[in-house]
Design a protein around this motif. Structure first.
Motif, short mmCIF file in Angstrom:
data_model
loop_
_atom_site.label_atom_id
_atom_site.label_comp_id
_atom_site.label_asym_id
_atom_site.label_seq_id
_atom_site.Cartn_x
_atom_site.Cartn_y
_atom_site.Cartn_z
N ALA A 192 0.84 -1.20 0.00
CA ALA A 192 0.00 0.00 0.00
C ALA A 192 0.87 1.25 0.00
O ALA A 192 0.61 2.21 -0.75
CB ALA A 192 -0.93 0.00 1.22
N THR A 196 2.26 1.73 -3.38
CA THR A 196 1.21 2.20 -4.30
C THR A 196 0.98 3.69 -4.14
O THR A 196 0.87 4.42 -5.14
CB THR A 196 -0.11 1.44 -4.04
N PHE A 246 -5.51 -1.14 1.12
CA PHE A 246 -4.97 -0.40 -0.01
C PHE A 246 -3.80 -1.12 -0.66
O PHE A 246 -3.26 -0.66 -1.67
CB PHE A 246 -4.56 1.01 0.43
N GLU A 266 -4.18 -5.87 -5.01
CA GLU A 266 -3.82 -5.62 -6.40
C GLU A 266 -4.69 -6.47 -7.32
O GLU A 266 -4.61 -7.71 -7.28
CB GLU A 266 -2.35 -5.97 -6.61
N TRP A 274 -6.92 -2.60 -7.03
CA TRP A 274 -7.87 -2.03 -6.09
C TRP A 274 -9.30 -2.38 -6.50
O TRP A 274 -9.67 -2.27 -7.68
CB TRP A 274 -7.74 -0.51 -6.04
N HIS A 275 -10.11 -2.76 -5.54
CA HIS A 275 -11.54 -2.90 -5.76
C HIS A 275 -12.15 -1.50 -5.86
O HIS A 275 -11.56 -0.52 -5.38
CB HIS A 275 -12.19 -3.67 -4.60
N ILE A 335 -12.18 0.59 -2.73
CA ILE A 335 -10.90 1.20 -2.35
C ILE A 335 -10.66 2.44 -3.20
O ILE A 335 -10.21 3.49 -2.70
CB ILE A 335 -9.74 0.20 -2.51
N GLU A 336 -10.98 2.35 -4.48
CA GLU A 336 -10.90 3.52 -5.35
C GLU A 336 -11.80 4.64 -4.82
O GLU A 336 -11.40 5.81 -4.78
CB GLU A 336 -11.34 3.15 -6.78
N PRO A 371 -7.08 -9.47 -4.07
CA PRO A 371 -8.23 -8.57 -3.90
C PRO A 371 -9.42 -9.31 -3.32
O PRO A 371 -9.38 -10.53 -3.11
CB PRO A 371 -8.50 -8.07 -5.32
#
Length: 349
Positions: free
Chosen positions: A34, A37, A141, A144, A146-147, A150-151, A184
């Motif tokens: 995270a 990212t 977060f 991988e 992101w769902h 999370i976005e 994910p």
């Protein structure tokens, strides 16, 4: 209501662990990813001293050190928003060491977390008149890719999105483990909302569409009933300050079985917490589908609140069965549900 500034491009995301830290797998690796990212997106990060700790009982460190971390990181000018590392069990014990007057005097800052973090998301709102975000914790977060939830959470933090739509399905069994820390959500189940209009005479009536408007307040019932009646419970004063708006209570449960959910609803009802209520948004409980002695998750809630004559949305995208909508505690919301479609439009007023 105080609303913090949104995260600007290149800003600094701070991380704290007032509940569990990211000291064991799969959370340690997920948290590390995270951070990578966020860095790749152009943001800076600052880690509190307890992020990788695991020496505490039910929390990352001692209650004193966890409280001190919140006091220092929340009032620091070195970070712009705070995301909790994770949930846990005994964050309530940190509250004696959190200086709420200091937090109230500081510039407001977004704090994001759920579950045990209700101990801060709820109290920031009710004690400090400061909005917070009831949403995913830091390790999420690291998935991988992101769902969408999370976005949505990150877009909310950046001020890019305050109107959100529910998700199509949910996770029954997670595939995330020590060997697959970045996996994910495993979305296999079709979401099915249950919508009701409560009626003091006829009980709860199933309907196809509901609308509710009011100020959002709530969290994890396990934590809320633990706070009820303590010196940290300023709910009644909060309700009186914003009674003209009315309230939408968003509630979800972790360890509570259906009997305990019903007891929690009864306790909050008789404490006067549901005064001025305009609607209920109830998340999928972790005991989804459980029945005990003729009681299911629906009657555990509906039978207690039927006399309020307000709409109720149940099995919403909220809580411990992923994914969850990030909700701004303290914001004013218009919520519409039709069939299995859910729209939450939050306003900062």
């Amino acid at each position: 209501m105080r609303y913090p500034k949104f995260l600007e491009k290149g800003g600094t995301i701070g991380f704290v662990a007032p509940s569990f830290g990211c000291n064991i797998e799969p959370y340690r690796t997920a948290f590390g990813h995270a951070l990578d990212t966020f860095h790749a997106k152009g943001y800076q990060t600052e880690l509190g001293p307890n992020c990788y700790e695991g020496c505490g009982i039910g929390i990352s460190n001692t209650p004193e050190k966890c409280g001190q971390e919140i006091n220092e990181m929340y009032t620091s000018k070195k970070n712009d928003v705070l995301i909790s590392c994770g949930g846990g069990e005994l964050m309530c014990e940190t509250l004696d060491h959190i200086d709420f007057e200091r937090l109230k005097k500081a510039d407001p800052k977004w704090f994001v977390g759920y579950s045990d973090n209700t101990n801060l998301t709820y109290l920031l709102t009710t004690i400090c008149d400061t909005a917070s975000v009831y949403g995913p914790c830091a390790a999420a977060f690291g998935m991988e890719p992101w769902h969408a939830s999370i976005e949505d959470t990150f877009a909310l933090l950046c001020g890019e999105k305050k109107s959100l739509q529910g998700y199509r399905g949910y996770e029954k069994e997670s595939l995330k483990d020590e060997e697959h820390p970045l996996t994910p959500y495993n979305i296999t189940e079709q979401k099915e909302l249950h919508l009701y209009e409560t009626d003091a005479t006829h009980g709860s009536i199933a309907v196809d569409e509901v609308f509710m408007a009011g100020r959002l307040i709530g969290g994890c019932m396990d934590c809320l009933v633990n706070l009820l009646g303590t010196k940290f419970d300023k709910t009644t004063d909060f309700l009186e300050r914003y009674k003209e708006d009315g309230f939408i209570w968003f509630l979800e449960a972790c360890d509570l079985n259906v009997m305990a959910i019903r007891r929690a609803m009864w306790q909050m009802e008789h404490a006067g917490w549901f005064r001025y209520v305009k609607g209920f948004l109830i998340g999928r409980p972790l005991v989804y589908g459980q029945e005990m002695m003729g009681l299911d998750q629906y009657h555990a809630v509906l039978d207690i609140i039927a006399h309020h004559n307000v709409p109720v949305i149940m099995d919403a995208d909220l809580g411990h069965i992923a994914p969850m909508l990030p909700l701004i505690s303290g914001s004013y919301a218009n919520i519409t549900a039709s069939g299995n479609n859910l729209v939450v439009d939050m306003k900062l007023k």
